[in-house]
Design an enzyme around this catalytic site. Structure first.
Site, PDB file in Angstrom:
ATOM      1  N   HIS A 210       0.828  -1.198   0.000  1.00 49.81           N
ATOM      2  CA  HIS A 210       0.000   0.000   0.000  1.00 49.81           C
ATOM      3  C   HIS A 210       0.869   1.256   0.000  1.00 49.81           C
ATOM      4  O   HIS A 210       1.956   1.281   0.558  1.00 49.81           O
ATOM      5  CB  HIS A 210      -1.001  -0.004   1.149  1.00 49.81           C
ATOM      6  CG  HIS A 210      -0.429   0.215   2.517  1.00 49.81           C
ATOM      7  ND1 HIS A 210      -0.264   1.465   3.080  1.00 49.81           N
ATOM      8  CD2 HIS A 210       0.035  -0.672   3.438  1.00 49.81           C
ATOM      9  CE1 HIS A 210       0.239   1.344   4.293  1.00 49.81           C
ATOM     10  NE2 HIS A 210       0.438   0.052   4.543  1.00 49.81           N
ATOM     11  N   ASP A 230       5.994   2.334   7.130  1.00 49.12           N
ATOM     12  CA  ASP A 230       4.615   1.942   6.788  1.00 49.12           C
ATOM     13  C   ASP A 230       3.984   2.927   5.798  1.00 49.12           C
ATOM     14  O   ASP A 230       3.237   3.833   6.209  1.00 49.12           O
ATOM     15  CB  ASP A 230       3.798   1.858   8.088  1.00 49.12           C
ATOM     16  CG  ASP A 230       2.426   1.225   7.847  1.00 49.12           C
ATOM     17  OD1 ASP A 230       1.563   1.380   8.720  1.00 49.12           O
ATOM     18  OD2 ASP A 230       2.222   0.621   6.769  1.00 49.12           O
ATOM     19  N   GLU A 264      -5.320   1.542   2.160  1.00 51.10           N
ATOM     20  CA  GLU A 264      -5.196   0.314   2.968  1.00 51.10           C
ATOM     21  C   GLU A 264      -5.468   0.621   4.432  1.00 51.10           C
ATOM     22  O   GLU A 264      -6.110  -0.160   5.142  1.00 51.10           O
ATOM     23  CB  GLU A 264      -3.787  -0.283   2.811  1.00 51.10           C
ATOM     24  CG  GLU A 264      -3.573  -1.599   3.549  1.00 51.10           C
ATOM     25  CD  GLU A 264      -3.009  -1.424   4.956  1.00 51.10           C
ATOM     26  OE1 GLU A 264      -2.912  -2.436   5.664  1.00 51.10           O
ATOM     27  OE2 GLU A 264      -2.704  -0.277   5.361  1.00 51.10           O
ATOM     28  N   GLU A 265      -5.015   1.790   4.858  1.00 51.36           N
ATOM     29  CA  GLU A 265      -5.054   2.115   6.288  1.00 51.36           C
ATOM     30  C   GLU A 265      -6.464   2.252   6.842  1.00 51.36           C
ATOM     31  O   GLU A 265      -6.669   2.238   8.058  1.00 51.36           O
ATOM     32  CB  GLU A 265      -4.267   3.410   6.541  1.00 51.36           C
ATOM     33  CG  GLU A 265      -2.772   3.311   6.237  1.00 51.36           C
ATOM     34  CD  GLU A 265      -2.016   2.496   7.271  1.00 51.36           C
ATOM     35  OE1 GLU A 265      -0.768   2.492   7.217  1.00 51.36           O
ATOM     36  OE2 GLU A 265      -2.672   1.840   8.112  1.00 51.36           O
ATOM     37  N   ASP A 292       4.406  -5.028   3.060  1.00 51.20           N
ATOM     38  CA  ASP A 292       3.905  -3.941   3.913  1.00 51.20           C
ATOM     39  C   ASP A 292       4.786  -3.896   5.147  1.00 51.20           C
ATOM     40  O   ASP A 292       4.674  -4.755   6.019  1.00 51.20           O
ATOM     41  CB  ASP A 292       2.437  -4.189   4.304  1.00 51.20           C
ATOM     42  CG  ASP A 292       1.849  -3.025   5.098  1.00 51.20           C
ATOM     43  OD1 ASP A 292       0.668  -3.100   5.457  1.00 51.20           O
ATOM     44  OD2 ASP A 292       2.599  -2.062   5.371  1.00 51.20           O
ATOM     45  N   HIS A 370       2.105   4.968  12.074  1.00 49.19           N
ATOM     46  CA  HIS A 370       0.912   5.815  12.209  1.00 49.19           C
ATOM     47  C   HIS A 370       1.145   7.025  13.098  1.00 49.19           C
ATOM     48  O   HIS A 370       0.216   7.563  13.704  1.00 49.19           O
ATOM     49  CB  HIS A 370      -0.277   5.029  12.747  1.00 49.19           C
ATOM     50  CG  HIS A 370      -0.477   3.745  12.041  1.00 49.19           C
ATOM     51  ND1 HIS A 370      -0.854   2.597  12.683  1.00 49.19           N
ATOM     52  CD2 HIS A 370      -0.264   3.378  10.773  1.00 49.19           C
ATOM     53  CE1 HIS A 370      -0.912   1.610  11.840  1.00 49.19           C
ATOM     54  NE2 HIS A 370      -0.550   2.046  10.667  1.00 49.19           N
TER      55      HIS A 370
HETATM   56 ZN   LIG Z   1       0.906  -0.722   6.454  1.00 51.50          ZN
END
Ligand SMILES: [Zn+2]
Length: 402
Positions: A210, A230, A264-265, A292, A370
């Site tokens: 992603h 990420d 994706e998140e 990922d 994140h």
């Molecule tokens: Zn990810």
């Protein structure tokens, strides 16, 4: 770490009741699948706005109003440190289908043999694997993580997608068998990107990851979310594979597709639309690999950890043998995500064989994801871990292709 979260959570928890009233007026219900250990938390947070439909084997199906999803996504990131954290389904039947994953498409995807897993292309693979350069991966992680964010909604996420499309187009500009296209999504801004190397047969091999990033706390399209690990790492690893196949004028037998998925998140949305469209078009996908988070070696005595859930047993073992042969000295093992933790789960849900080689055991993964702290410095400012994944993925493609 705890304190900050606690504080923020307090803010959210106090705000949540307000959310409950606001949302009630005009939102529609959607069905999601989530790891059951997050069920109690969701019920406590969203009270009447969430309803448990069914729970089985550690997976719960919930009916929840659509407006709650960004909150849930944020809270899943904050409290369970989950990438994605849940899967959004079209309707109740689609969600229940996942629950009965021990039959139908998923069982087929999990246990069936979809390809010839013989490893016999050493002459082709070895010289190419040796050309993997960590500094190339590092350069692309640096560039991709320089965008304020790559959120699926908003300007920055569109700009980063355009950058990936340009970058991939530049690499294959002299190939007559290559196309680089957007796969647009009607519900949000950021398109997915698909690079295709057309082979002699229409059987398809997919290497994807992603492109979007997210900052768990609020701010969405204006938040700072570098997402170096990420998942700038996965996209940059894929890019290195494309570069080497092109530099060596590799002629595919089958058709190879490289994908940068959007959204994706927030529930694996982009890969779900793409995998469903492939299924509907009866595309024969013989293997999917998801990259990922490839650049943080959280588990000291393991380099590559393959997830066993939502993946294909035979292909996982094939990938393990590929690592043993072409990335000597690398230790690999298995772990479980416990939920559809990345885009491989979308392909699995359509009955396609998928694998998800991951950077570490789930408990040891990069916990800065994140947040604004998901930067290259966390990986020591280098891409040596991701380079191992590039070698594995390159060998996987060539061996599966012939
Ligand atoms: Zn990810």
């Amino acid at each position: 770490m705890k304190t900050l979260n606690g504080l923020l959570l307090a803010v959210v928890m106090t705000a949540a009741p307000a959310f409950q009233t606001i949302a009630a007026e005009n939102s529609k219900d959607v069905y999601i699948s989530i790891d059951s250990d997050a069920l109690k938390f969701s019920q406590k947070t969203f009270k009447s706005r969430v309803q448990e439909i069914s729970t089985q084997d550690g997976i719960s199906i919930l009916k929840i109003d659509e407006d709650a999803l960004p909150w849930l996504s944020m809270l899943m990131h904050k409290n369970f440190n989950r990438c994605g954290g849940f899967m959004v389904h079209d309707d109740e039947a689609d969600a229940m289908n996942l629950l009965h994953s021990q039959d139908g498409a998923q069982l087929f995807a999990k246990n069936n043999t979809f390809a010839d897993y013989t490893i016999n292309q050493e002459e082709l693979v070895k010289p190419m694997v040796e050309q993997v350069k960590a500094e190339n991966i590092l350069a692309n992680i640096t560039k991709l993580s320089s965008f304020k964010n790559r959120y699926y909604k908003g300007e920055f996420g569109k700009q980063s997608a355009a950058y990936i499309k340009e970058m991939w187009s530049a690499i294959v500009k002299n190939r007559t068998d290559a196309t680089v296209e957007y796969f647009p999504h009607s519900q949000w801004d950021q398109p997915s990107i698909i690079l295709t190397l057309k082979g002699k047969s229409d059987d398809v091999i997919v290497l994807g990851g992603h492109q979007d990033s997210i900052n768990g706390s609020f701010g969405g399209s204006s938040a700072t979310a570098p997402g170096a690990d990420d998942n700038a790492s996965g996209i940059s690893t894929i890019t290195e594979v494309v570069r080497i196949l092109t530099d060596n004028s590799y002629q595919p037998q089958k058709t190879i597709k490289f994908m940068a998925y959007a959204a994706e998140e927030v529930g694996l949305l982009g890969s779900k639309e793409i995998s469903k469209s492939f299924k509907a078009a009866n595309v024969n996908v013989i293997g999917v690999m998801q990259l990922d988070m490839t650049n943080f070696q959280g588990t000291k005595d393991l380099d590559i950890v393959m997830m066993t859930d939502y993946t294909n047993v035979q292909q996982n073992n094939f990938v393990g043998s590929i690592i043993d042969k072409y990335v000597p000295g690398i230790k690999w093992g298995f772990d479980k995500c416990g939920y559809g933790c990345s885009d491989h789960a979308s392909w699995n849900a359509q009955g396609y064989p998928a694998s998800m080689p991951f950077e570490a055991k789930m408990d040891d993964m990069n916990h800065n994801i994140h947040t604004a702290k998901d930067t290259l410095s966390v990986s020591g400012g280098n891409a040596s871990h991701a380079a191992k994944f590039a070698k594995m993925a390159l060998a996987y493609i060539v061996e599966l292709d012939r």
